[in-house]
Scaffold this motif. Structure first.
Motif, PDB file in Angstrom:
ATOM      1  N   HIS A  67      43.691  38.360  41.734  1.00 49.73           N
ATOM      2  CA  HIS A  67      43.554  37.535  43.199  1.00 49.73           C
ATOM      3  C   HIS A  67      43.098  38.399  44.397  1.00 49.73           C
ATOM      4  N   ALA A  68      43.893  39.465  44.544  1.00 46.61           N
ATOM      5  CA  ALA A  68      43.572  40.170  45.519  1.00 46.61           C
ATOM      6  C   ALA A  68      42.060  40.780  45.757  1.00 46.61           C
ATOM      7  N   VAL A  69      41.675  41.343  44.516  1.00 44.98           N
ATOM      8  CA  VAL A  69      40.409  41.751  44.482  1.00 44.98           C
ATOM      9  C   VAL A  69      39.276  40.656  44.618  1.00 44.98           C
ATOM     10  N   THR A  87      51.911  40.373  37.526  1.00 40.71           N
ATOM     11  CA  THR A  87      51.292  41.432  38.344  1.00 40.71           C
ATOM     12  C   THR A  87      49.758  41.558  38.266  1.00 40.71           C
ATOM     13  N   THR A 134      39.340  38.296  46.631  1.00 42.81           N
ATOM     14  CA  THR A 134      39.111  38.021  48.287  1.00 42.81           C
ATOM     15  C   THR A 134      38.333  38.889  48.894  1.00 42.81           C
ATOM     16  N   ARG A 135      37.835  39.993  48.048  1.00 36.84           N
ATOM     17  CA  ARG A 135      37.029  40.905  48.669  1.00 36.84           C
ATOM     18  C   ARG A 135      35.456  41.005  48.195  1.00 36.84           C
ATOM     19  N   ARG A 163      39.895  43.623  35.707  1.00 32.12           N
ATOM     20  CA  ARG A 163      41.185  43.087  35.750  1.00 32.12           C
ATOM     21  C   ARG A 163      41.189  41.746  35.163  1.00 32.12           C
ATOM     22  N   GLY A 183      48.161  38.767  40.197  1.00 32.56           N
ATOM     23  CA  GLY A 183      48.169  38.855  41.533  1.00 32.56           C
ATOM     24  C   GLY A 183      47.154  39.760  41.845  1.00 32.56           C
ATOM     25  N   GLN A 184      46.937  41.356  41.181  1.00 33.28           N
ATOM     26  CA  GLN A 184      46.065  41.959  41.422  1.00 33.28           C
ATOM     27  C   GLN A 184      44.464  41.480  41.565  1.00 33.28           C
ATOM     28  N   HIS A 214      43.381  28.868  46.891  1.00 29.82           N
ATOM     29  CA  HIS A 214      44.912  29.486  47.254  1.00 29.82           C
ATOM     30  C   HIS A 214      45.332  28.146  48.182  1.00 29.82           C
ATOM     31  N   ASP A 235      54.126  31.191  44.554  1.00 28.71           N
ATOM     32  CA  ASP A 235      54.534  32.089  45.481  1.00 28.71           C
ATOM     33  C   ASP A 235      56.029  31.522  46.470  1.00 28.71           C
ATOM     34  N   ARG A 258      48.611  30.096  44.103  1.00 21.29           N
ATOM     35  CA  ARG A 258      47.417  30.621  44.001  1.00 21.29           C
ATOM     36  C   ARG A 258      46.902  29.986  42.328  1.00 21.29           C
TER      37      ARG A 258
END
Length: 274
Positions: free
Chosen positions: A122-124, A116, A126-127, A137, A119-120, A22, A44, A86
């Motif tokens: 990428h979000a997961v 979409t 990060t955790r 995913r 993006g989902q 990122h 983005d 990203r």
């Protein structure tokens, strides 16, 4: 680092993902270079211009760019305020060599569903502790990319199989406290990873990673009511650590594990009047 620039990069423990990046750049221009992995790029904010195989290209709004391995490319800001991006670097298990040519011919993908899903993912990523969801995913992202790169004539659809779904559920129940990867599950159940996720979701109305999380929370509730401390419970049921347990426990049950344990420490249900 130049003022206004930001960068974070990491290697998640997810098979198929080599690196996640990122970044925000205001002035930096990449020289011609190559990667040994597939570069899946989303911008983005702002825009990037780049040359790929001697063709001048860019990153139109709301698109995804897929740059193939071993093909030289560069990159520079296309706007005065730079760009924010990203990037996922995917290995050859996700997209094979036969797709390099089609990717060179059409690296810019205008596909809201794909964007979409990326993006989902990428979000997961990060955790920590959500590797099984990330694998699921990633499987759908890779499938969508292959659909873009392969001719329609060779695409094949598979109907959801309830037998496959049941075998996966049995495996997930059997291995609940342990980490089972999607690739391992697919090998044991004898189904493609993407088909596995789709069949399970169609049969039971919940994604495999959601099923595993909810079952682990269920087990955690019982152990907490037995008086075991949250940190020990987290490790026992398969969560990465106590904060990982807390995040999902609060989302599903409505309160933190510690409060749940204290609320249930009275020794039983309220007494009933005769």
């Amino acid at each position: 680092m130049v003022p206004g620039q930001q960068l974070s990069a990491w290697r998640p423990p997810v098979a198929g993902v080599v690196e996640v990046l990122h970044a925000r750049f205001t002035e930096h221009a990449y020289p011609m270079h190559v990667h040994d992995a597939w570069t899946l790029l989303m911008v983005d904010d702002g825009a990037v211009r780049y040359d790929l195989d001697r063709h001048a290209l860019g990153t139109p709004r709301d698109t995804v760019s897929l740059l193939p391995p071993q093909v030289p490319h560069n990159g520079s800001p296309a706007t005065s305020h730079g760009f924010r991006k990203r990037v996922l670097y995917l290995d050859m298990t996700q997209l094979d060599e036969s797709l390099i040519g089609p990717a060179v011919d059409g690296p810019i993908l205008s596909d809201p569903v794909l964007r979409t899903r990326v993006g989902q993912l990428h979000a997961v990523l990060t955790r920590r502790g959500e590797e099984f969801e990330a694998e699921s995913r990633l499987a759908f992202v890779s499938e969508r990319l292959r659909e873009h790169l392969r001719p329609k004539a060779v695409r094949r659809g598979t109907a959801p199989s309830r037998g496959v779904a049941r075998r996966l559920r049995e495996l997930l129940d059997e291995r609940l406290p342990d980490a089972v990867t999607l690739e391992e599950a697919a090998r044991l159940v004898h189904a493609h990873p993407t088909h596995l996720v789709r069949a399970f979701s169609a049969a039971f109305g919940i994604a495999p990673h959601q099923y595993v999380t909810s079952r682990r929370v269920d087990l955690a509730r019982r152990l907490l009511l037995d008086g075991r401390p949250p940190g020990e419970v987290a490790a026992s049921v398969g969560f990465h650590d106590q904060s990982h347990l807390t995040r999902h426990f609060k989302r599903i049950v409505g309160i933190a594990p510690g409060r749940y344990a204290r609320a249930g420490s009275g020794g039983g249900p309220p007494a009933t009047r005769a």
